[in-house]
Design an enzyme around this catalytic site. Structure first.
Site, short mmCIF file in Angstrom:
data_model
loop_
_atom_site.label_atom_id
_atom_site.label_comp_id
_atom_site.label_asym_id
_atom_site.label_seq_id
_atom_site.Cartn_x
_atom_site.Cartn_y
_atom_site.Cartn_z
N ASP A 47 0.84 -1.19 0.00
CA ASP A 47 0.00 0.00 0.00
C ASP A 47 0.88 1.25 0.00
O ASP A 47 2.01 1.21 0.51
CB ASP A 47 -0.91 0.02 1.23
CG ASP A 47 -2.01 -1.03 1.16
OD1 ASP A 47 -2.34 -1.46 0.04
OD2 ASP A 47 -2.53 -1.40 2.23
N TYR A 75 5.84 -9.20 8.04
CA TYR A 75 5.42 -7.82 8.26
C TYR A 75 5.52 -7.46 9.74
O TYR A 75 5.20 -8.27 10.60
CB TYR A 75 3.96 -7.62 7.82
CG TYR A 75 3.69 -7.91 6.37
CD1 TYR A 75 3.78 -6.91 5.41
CD2 TYR A 75 3.34 -9.19 5.95
CE1 TYR A 75 3.53 -7.17 4.08
CE2 TYR A 75 3.10 -9.47 4.61
CZ TYR A 75 3.19 -8.46 3.68
OH TYR A 75 2.95 -8.74 2.36
N ASP A 89 -7.04 1.56 7.88
CA ASP A 89 -5.73 2.14 8.18
C ASP A 89 -5.93 3.60 8.60
O ASP A 89 -7.06 4.10 8.67
CB ASP A 89 -4.76 2.01 7.01
CG ASP A 89 -5.20 2.77 5.76
OD1 ASP A 89 -6.09 3.64 5.84
OD2 ASP A 89 -4.65 2.47 4.68
N ARG A 181 -4.20 -5.01 6.91
CA ARG A 181 -5.30 -4.16 7.38
C ARG A 181 -6.48 -5.00 7.85
O ARG A 181 -7.16 -4.65 8.82
CB ARG A 181 -5.73 -3.21 6.25
CG ARG A 181 -4.75 -2.09 5.99
CD ARG A 181 -5.22 -1.19 4.87
NE ARG A 181 -5.19 -1.84 3.58
CZ ARG A 181 -6.08 -1.64 2.60
NH1 ARG A 181 -7.10 -0.81 2.79
NH2 ARG A 181 -5.96 -2.26 1.45
#
Length: 308
Positions: A47, A75, A89, A181
């Protein structure tokens, strides 16, 4: 007859430490310009506000992108507890709040339910297609969609820090198609406190690690110089998840023409996908059958000068 694309015939991988802001496509375009490369692509979108490892494939390495896309990725991300947004987010509009703040023990207990084979619903603002149109485009028009859950393999999900009552930092290793997310959103819902991603960083992707990555500032500094070429990793890095077999000279010639070719293999099962090399250079990817590789992808590296 199509117009021939300008640029250099170079093949390999450049690992970028993507900053927050630019899209993954913008980073690819920057790398292609800096290396004056004919062809480039990335292995797994980040993103715009996410940072970290974005592996850029150049030339013939683009044929190995699916193997990086399918590989495990790690991540590190911070979840803001107590607030839900429409984008899941920090960029989105607040759609719910809660005063509840679960303790570390409650969070760790819920995390166990996110490990293994899970079903995950992508965010409303995501690139998945709904009736032929990207979900985020319909979401921008105010439409709320029923998006089908998709399978995701989560290798691990750990609580690594609790900076304060409102924030929790997690580390996740997962397979293809994971939406961090969605993890943040679903975690907040299961805890009863709501939540969204505040910060997100990919620390590794398949064989590529952030320690090997260049920043965009470094790429700008070395752009269009031989120094940048020295940071290219070999095409074969993208094949790290597959077993290697050795092609005979005659077999390599046949493989390069798209035909089954003789290879020397050890500990490779009949029908297994693998890649063949000759003198250390990748020749093809395919299925091993009765002493031959039946190619599905063939590499043309004869004109490449940067392939290691």
């Amino acid at each position: 007859m199509g117009r021939k694309r300008k640029g250099r015939d170079i093949s390999g991988w450049l690992v970028v430490d993507k900053p927050a802001g630019p899209t993954s496509t913008a980073v690819v375009n920057k790398v292609r310009w800096a290396l004056e490369a004919k062809k480039a692509g990335h292995a797994g979108t980040l993103d715009p506000e996410a940072t970290g490892v974005l592996a850029i494939a150049l030339g013939e390495a683009t044929k190995t992108v699916p193997y990086i896309t399918d590989a495990l990725k790690a991540y590190e991300f911070t979840v803001r507890l107590g607030i839900a947004t429409n984008t899941d987010d920090a960029e989105g509009e607040v759609i719910g709040t809660s005063d509840l703040r679960p303790d570390d023990a409650a969070i760790k207990d819920v995390l166990s339910g996110f490990i293994g084979d899970i079903q995950q619903v992508p965010p409303q603002f995501s690139a998945v297609k709904i009736d032929g149109q990207r979900a985020y485009k319909r979401a921008r028009d105010g439409e709320e969609m029923d998006i089908a859950a998709r399978p995701l393999w989560v290798e691990s999900l750990l609580l690594v820090d609790r900076p304060d009552a409102d924030h929790v930092t997690l580390e996740m290793v997962c397979g293809k198609g994971g939406y961090v997310r969605s993890i943040a959103r679903d975690l907040g819902q299961k805890l009863g406190c709501l939540g969204h991603v505040r910060e997100l960083r990919r620390t590794w992707s398949g064989p590529f690690e952030v320690k090997d990555a260049l920043t965009l500032a470094q790429i700008d500094e070395m752009a269009r110089t031989p120094e940048l070429d020295t940071h290219l990793l070999p095409l074969a890095e993208g094949l790290a998840e597959l077993p290697e077999v050795k092609a005979t000279p005659e077999g390599a010639s046949r493989l390069r023409n798209g035909n089954p070719g003789m290879v020397i293999a050890h500990d490779v099962e009949y029908g297994e996908e693998c890649w063949a090399s000759l003198d250390g250079q990748p020749v093809a990817v395919g299925r091993f059958k009765a002493g031959e590789l039946h190619p599905s992808r063939v590499f043309n590296l004869s004109t490449d000068k940067t392939e290691g």
